[in-house]
Design an enzyme around this catalytic site. Structure first.
Site, short mmCIF file in Angstrom:
data_model
loop_
_atom_site.label_atom_id
_atom_site.label_comp_id
_atom_site.label_asym_id
_atom_site.label_seq_id
_atom_site.Cartn_x
_atom_site.Cartn_y
_atom_site.Cartn_z
N LYS A 139 3.76 3.07 17.66
CA LYS A 139 2.70 3.10 16.65
C LYS A 139 1.92 1.80 16.76
O LYS A 139 2.31 0.76 16.22
CB LYS A 139 3.28 3.27 15.25
N LYS A 164 7.01 13.02 17.33
CA LYS A 164 6.29 14.30 17.25
C LYS A 164 7.11 15.39 17.90
O LYS A 164 7.80 15.15 18.90
CB LYS A 164 4.95 14.22 18.01
N LYS A 219 8.46 3.31 10.22
CA LYS A 219 7.92 1.96 10.11
C LYS A 219 9.04 0.93 10.28
O LYS A 219 10.08 1.03 9.64
CB LYS A 219 7.23 1.77 8.76
N LEU A 235 -0.64 10.03 9.05
CA LEU A 235 0.76 10.38 9.29
C LEU A 235 1.58 10.05 8.04
O LEU A 235 1.33 9.05 7.37
CB LEU A 235 1.34 9.60 10.47
N GLU A 281 -6.06 5.32 19.90
CA GLU A 281 -6.08 4.05 19.18
C GLU A 281 -6.82 3.01 20.00
O GLU A 281 -6.53 2.80 21.19
CB GLU A 281 -4.64 3.58 18.94
N CYS A 322 -19.36 -24.26 -10.42
CA CYS A 322 -18.37 -24.55 -9.36
C CYS A 322 -18.86 -23.93 -8.06
O CYS A 322 -18.95 -22.70 -7.93
CB CYS A 322 -17.01 -23.99 -9.75
N TYR A 370 0.84 -1.21 0.00
CA TYR A 370 0.00 0.00 0.00
C TYR A 370 0.87 1.26 0.00
O TYR A 370 0.63 2.20 -0.77
CB TYR A 370 -0.92 -0.01 1.22
#
Length: 628
Positions: free
Chosen positions: A119, A309, A333, A86, A174, A452, A39
């Site tokens: 994260k 941050k 990441k 972000l 979160e 099928c 992605y």
């Protein structure tokens, strides 16, 4: 070599369609079409293509976040300030470049401090409090308007219904589930045909449902990672200097910094992550990241990186945001982890469009906090390129920390007992001869689309999904049961809009009788009642509502190969009716914006099969409006 303008336009349209489809699956359907790595690569390619073009549409995925809220299911909630995403970096060098650029906001001699946070791989939620009372909880949605999930979030134990802060605040955070809780729930769900795929999808499904499961919701946790207020500072600021002892709080004078604000939130019983750290230079940030990386498995929930941050709320306001992300924060990441296990077997599955996909059956092993026992292998060529033999020791990882992937074999560990895999020549479901759809195709397909049963069940499940006709309870088990119901069987798709309550009572999954379910362990049964469930009525009501779906959603429901939301909308806008699309010639289809030759041929050929035209005609006669 630069793209010709036409090629570049088509590439931008294709990338846009792929990203929007992935977002819709992720945010609305609680599933993943691709790994995070794939992605992110699409988003980066889209940005590069738009830069080369010198233009980006204001609604481009490169400038927006999330996906529009499903307002047919949930009430809309307008966020006080946009709930942004972000920007990501994937190396310490990239992070250092961001750090140096961001630090320039600080005057000479003024120390610039940063907050480092985990994260968490969860679901973004916004909580709104008015004079201390929780008045709404919402999903991210498209960043401006989210979905009202208040009734579900009231069951989450870590979310306080009342806090000691006056005024109107939005607490951003979160929602997630700890690994041991997720494993416990999956153990309790052994009677299901399949367990929950991963913690993030579980949480999303729990909080975005009209039929909440209290036990599941009570297993969810919440950590705050941001806030905003109607008055006072914006872009993450709230007036935490206020004397709020009258509301039962503790009077605390603090600087307007993110880290000290977290302490104040914690005093007010709003959960804040204890892993948060204040760092004064890049060396400290780097040390924090390395420490978390080395001890990642000690963290009791799934994480996929570190958020950095700038601490000062005033400096955050000065830096501001793009339409997509704040300039004062970035997500680093983690690279995907890998481990070694045994390839026990290679089996194949049949998809809704007939594609036969091999997958690895692995010796179960813990990887990044969850047990892995399956991984897709895509096709025979991938198996050959990776030199995989049944019985090999293989190195695996979770691509994007979600999707298990076989990286390579370890031939030095072979003992001679390994076996070469060969793709089957017959469909494992219906016995039809497998073949490529055209000369040169790598993928093998079952051509028996009409009969099928595995393909039929897959198509029914897709038709019922939220992004298509949104038919309640028409998910995997129920689609399978319908396709095997004696009354319908191979015609279940054609007869979809004829389904009645009596038909659903005949299905075990909708019947409170004492028949044993094929989806439960031997000996399990339902309680002994003989009336249809509320689920059955909801499903019939959903089928009735689905008849009034727009044309583009019906085009998706027809399961035409290569047709996604963007191309379905383009076809519907261009032709206006299903009859015009059925009768269109290839050269007419090629005039549709964003439709290439492959899609045009696919649409044209689909409607040349008599049974597919019968499907459309039967749906029409049974009340489906096809957008009319």
């Amino acid at each position: 070599m630069p793209h010709p303008d036409g090629d570049l336009d088509r590439r931008i349209e294709l990338l846009t369609a792929q990203i929007i489809a992935a977002r819709k699956a992720y945010y609305q359907e609680n599933t993943s079409l691709m790994s995070d790595v794939e992605y992110d690569a699409l988003e980066h390619e889209l940005k590069d293509a738009e830069h080369a073009k010198g233009f980006s549409d204001r609604n481009s995925p490169s400038l927006t976040v999330g996906i529009a809220a499903q307002l047919n299911l949930f009430e809309p909630v307008k966020h006080i300030e946009p709930m942004l995403s972000l920007d990501n970096v994937f190396s310490l060098d990239q992070l250092h470049s961001w750090y140096e650029k961001t630090k320039k906001i600080c005057p000479e001699g003024d120390q610039c401090t940063f907050v480092c946070e985990l994260k968490i791989d969860g679901v973004g939620v916004s909580l709104r409090y008015a004079n201390g009372y929780l008045i709404s909880a919402a999903t991210r949605g498209d960043g401006a308007i989210g979905e009202d999930i208040t009734q579900n979030m009231l069951y989450v134990p870590s979310i306080p219904p009342r806090i000691a802060l006056p005024g109107i605040f939005e607490i951003r955070g979160e929602a997630f589930i700890k690994r041991d809780e997720f494993d416990r729930i999956n153990q309790l769900s052994l009677e299901r045909s399949k367990q929950f795929a991963n913690p993030r999808n579980f949480v999303s499904g729990c909080i975005r449902t009209k039929t909440p499961n209290m036990r599941y919701l009570e297993s969810i946790s919440f950590y705050a990672h941001g806030f905003t207020q109607v008055y006072g500072y914006t872009s993450g600021g709230m007036n935490l200097h206020s004397d709020i002892t009258a509301s039962g709080g503790v009077k605390t004078e603090i600087e307007h910094g993110m880290f000290s604000a977290y302490s104040r939130l914690s005093e007010c019983k709003i959960p804040v992550n204890s892993y948060n750290r204040l760092c004064t230079n890049f060396s400290e940030i780097e040390s924090y990241i390395e420490n978390i990386r080395l001890n990642r498995q000690c963290v009791p929930y799934a994480i996929d990186g570190i958020v950095v941050k700038i601490d000062s709320l005033q400096k955050q306001a000065l830096l501001g945001s793009t339409t997509k992300a704040p300039r004062w924060a970035v997500a680093y990441k983690f690279p995907s982890e890998s481990t070694v296990t045994r390839l026990l077997d290679i089996e194949v599955s049949v998809g809704r469009t007939g594609r036969v996909t091999p997958y690895a059956v692995l010796q179960p092993i813990q990887l990044d906090g969850s047990e892995v026992s399956r991984a897709t292998l895509h096709n025979q060529k991938v198996i050959g390129d990776k030199d995989l033999l049944i019985g090999d020791y293989v190195r695996i990882r979770k691509a994007g920390d979600i999707v298990p992937e076989v990286l390579c074999a370890l031939p030095e560990k072979r003992d001679g007992s390994e076996v070469l895999f060969k793709m089957p020549s017959l469909c494992p479901s219906c016995g039809a001869e497998l073949m490529p759809s055209k000369l040169g195709d790598i993928d093998l397909r079952c051509p028996n689309m009409q009969s099928c049963l595995v393909q039929l069940a897959g198509r029914l499940e897709y038709i019922g999904s939220r992004g298509v006709l949104d038919i309640a309870y028409l998910a995997e088990e129920n689609a399978y049961a319908l396709s095997h119901l004696r009354k319908f069987g191979k015609s279940a798709e054609v007869q979809l809009f004829k389904i009645t309550i009596d038909d659903l009572v005949a299905l075990e999954f909708m019947y409170k009788g004492n028949m044993r379910s094929p989806f439960r362990k031997k000996g399990d049964s339902f309680p002994g009642f003989e009336e249809p469930t509320k689920s059955a009525q909801d499903m019939v009501d959903s089928i009735e509502r689905a008849k009034r779906s727009p044309l583009w959603k019906f085009l998706l429901a027809l399961n035409i190969r290569h047709i996604g939301p963007a191309s379905a909308k383009a076809l519907a806008d261009h032709f206006g009716s299903i009859e015009s699309i059925i009768n269109a010639k290839i050269d007419e289809l090629l005039k549709v914006r964003s439709l290439g030759e492959t899609i045009a041929i696919s649409v044209h050929d689909w409607f040349r099969d008599p049974w597919r035209v019968e499907l459309v005609n039967t749906w029409r006669s049974d009340g489906a409006l096809f957008g009319d």
